[in-house]
Write an enzyme that holds these catalytic residues in place. Structure first.
Site, PDB file in Angstrom:
ATOM      1  N   LYS A 195       0.829  -1.217   0.000  1.00  0.00           N
ATOM      2  CA  LYS A 195       0.000   0.000   0.000  1.00  0.00           C
ATOM      3  C   LYS A 195       0.858   1.260   0.000  1.00  0.00           C
ATOM      4  O   LYS A 195       0.447   2.294  -0.506  1.00  0.00           O
ATOM      5  CB  LYS A 195      -0.981  -0.004   1.173  1.00  0.00           C
TER       6      LYS A 195
ATOM      7  N   ARG B 191      12.358 -11.931   2.164  1.00  0.00           N
ATOM      8  CA  ARG B 191      13.243 -10.803   1.886  1.00  0.00           C
ATOM      9  C   ARG B 191      14.698 -11.101   2.215  1.00  0.00           C
ATOM     10  O   ARG B 191      15.014 -11.602   3.294  1.00  0.00           O
ATOM     11  CB  ARG B 191      12.823  -9.621   2.787  1.00  0.00           C
TER      12      ARG B 191
ATOM     13  N   ARG C 111      16.991 -10.185   7.663  1.00  0.00           N
ATOM     14  CA  ARG C 111      16.742  -9.403   8.882  1.00  0.00           C
ATOM     15  C   ARG C 111      16.040 -10.250   9.939  1.00  0.00           C
ATOM     16  O   ARG C 111      15.134 -11.017   9.627  1.00  0.00           O
ATOM     17  CB  ARG C 111      15.879  -8.193   8.562  1.00  0.00           C
TER      18      ARG C 111
ATOM     19  N   ARG D  73       3.114  -9.979  13.567  1.00  0.00           N
ATOM     20  CA  ARG D  73       2.791  -8.655  13.009  1.00  0.00           C
ATOM     21  C   ARG D  73       1.506  -8.719  12.194  1.00  0.00           C
ATOM     22  O   ARG D  73       0.655  -7.828  12.268  1.00  0.00           O
ATOM     23  CB  ARG D  73       3.928  -8.161  12.100  1.00  0.00           C
TER      24      ARG D  73
ATOM     25  N   ARG E   7      -6.369   3.477  13.614  1.00  0.00           N
ATOM     26  CA  ARG E   7      -6.006   2.077  13.834  1.00  0.00           C
ATOM     27  C   ARG E   7      -7.096   1.330  14.603  1.00  0.00           C
ATOM     28  O   ARG E   7      -6.999   0.128  14.802  1.00  0.00           O
ATOM     29  CB  ARG E   7      -4.703   1.986  14.632  1.00  0.00           C
TER      30      ARG E   7
END
Ligand SMILES: [Zn+2]
Length: 309
Positions: A13, A127, A162, A173, A88
């Site tokens: 997004k 990633r 990471r 998350r 939120r």
């Protein structure tokens, strides 16, 4: 266009938001940036925010909303804004609605960039970044892997993973996001403001869909009319959003340049379907000029088409 952007981490997004900013020349309002700026400038709200942060507390919704309100008063936000990362939760969404209502600038669209959790997991956990800081190339072992595993194509350095991209962290998350966002999705859906775009495919494909949604939201009358025009032309109920929009442009263009085209499109609709299909453009051009004078449908179609422009 006043937009709230909703989407999970990894939904892309942020990329869509950047493209929206460029295309529609509206600012993105990020509460994180506002907080930092207000604290740095030592404004009234900035002082209150800093006091809260120094005390290890969350900055209150009042302070955040105050910052948003100040930001929206700036000239560049006159034609709209994109809110990302706020609200939120439902109380924030309600407070935001109340504030925007007072300003006479209600939200027009809550845009959800929707991506399956499985894909999000792969995007986030796959990633890999080149460990050579000067290079910094980014890969994804699922979607854009390096030619030889663990090695940067560009400089040959090792690729690193990471620690916050590991499976359980990412899973958490995404769960937090889901818990926060699901109620907001229902909230905006109930208001009739929610639109969902699938966040898979190329960036440009997704942005095309985003733009289509926005065009329709910006011109609801045109969208409704194009649906009616498309239905009349096909002698069928209005199709789904995307075809309608294309038909809208085509119909608008036709109506603007050749008013005569309309009655032709309408007439066949009244006849049996076979004839309607058989009526090609050639026939329309020949027949149209004569019919414009007496054909009743034209009176309905043409003035509306002009208003639209
Ligand atoms: Zn590299």
């Amino acid at each position: 266009m006043r937009i709230v952007l909703l989407g999970a981490p990894g939904s892309g997004k942020g990329t869509q938001s950047k493209l929206l900013i460029e295309k529609y020349k509206i600012p993105q309002i990020s509460t994180g940036d506002l907080l930092r700026a207000a604290v740095a400038a030592n404004t009234e709200l900035g002082k209150r925010a800093k006091a809260a942060m120094d005390a290890g507390k969350l900055v209150s919704d009042d302070v955040v909303l105050g910052m948003i309100q100040e930001r929206l008063a700036k000239p560049d936000a006159r034609s709209g804004f994109i809110l990302d990362g706020f609200p939120r939760n439902i109380p924030q969404a309600q407070a935001l609605d109340a504030m925007l209502a007072r300003m006479g600038q209600p939200l027009q669209l809550a845009l959800l960039v929707d991506v399956d959790t499985e894909v999000l997991m792969k995007r986030l956990t796959g990633r890999r970044t080149c460990s050579n800081a000067a290079c910094g190339a980014i890969y994804n072992i699922y979607f854009s892997p390096p030619k030889s595993p663990g090695k940067c194509d560009k400089c040959g350095s090792a690729l690193s993973h990471r620690s916050d991209d590991n499976e359980s962290t990412v899973h958490n998350r995404l769960q937090v996001y889901e818990q926060q966002t699901a109620p907001l999705v229902s909230y905006y859906k109930a208001q009739g403001k929610l639109r969902t775009v699938r966040g898979v495919g190329s960036v440009n494909e997704i942005f095309k869909n985003v733009s289509d949604i926005i065009e329709v939201q910006m011109r609801p009358l045109a969208a409704a009319m194009s649906a009616a025009a498309a239905a009349a032309a096909k002698g069928a109920p209005a199709p789904a959003a995307k075809p309608v929009k294309k038909a809208a442009k085509a119909a608008a263009a036709k109506a603007a340049s050749k008013p005569a085209a309309k009655p032709v499109a309408k007439k066949p609709a009244a006849k049996p379907v076979k004839k309607a299909k058989a009526a090609p453009k050639k026939a329309a051009k020949k027949v149209a000029p004569k019919k414009t004078k007496k054909a009743a449908p034209k009176k309905k179609a043409a003035p509306k088409a002009k208003k639209k422009k």
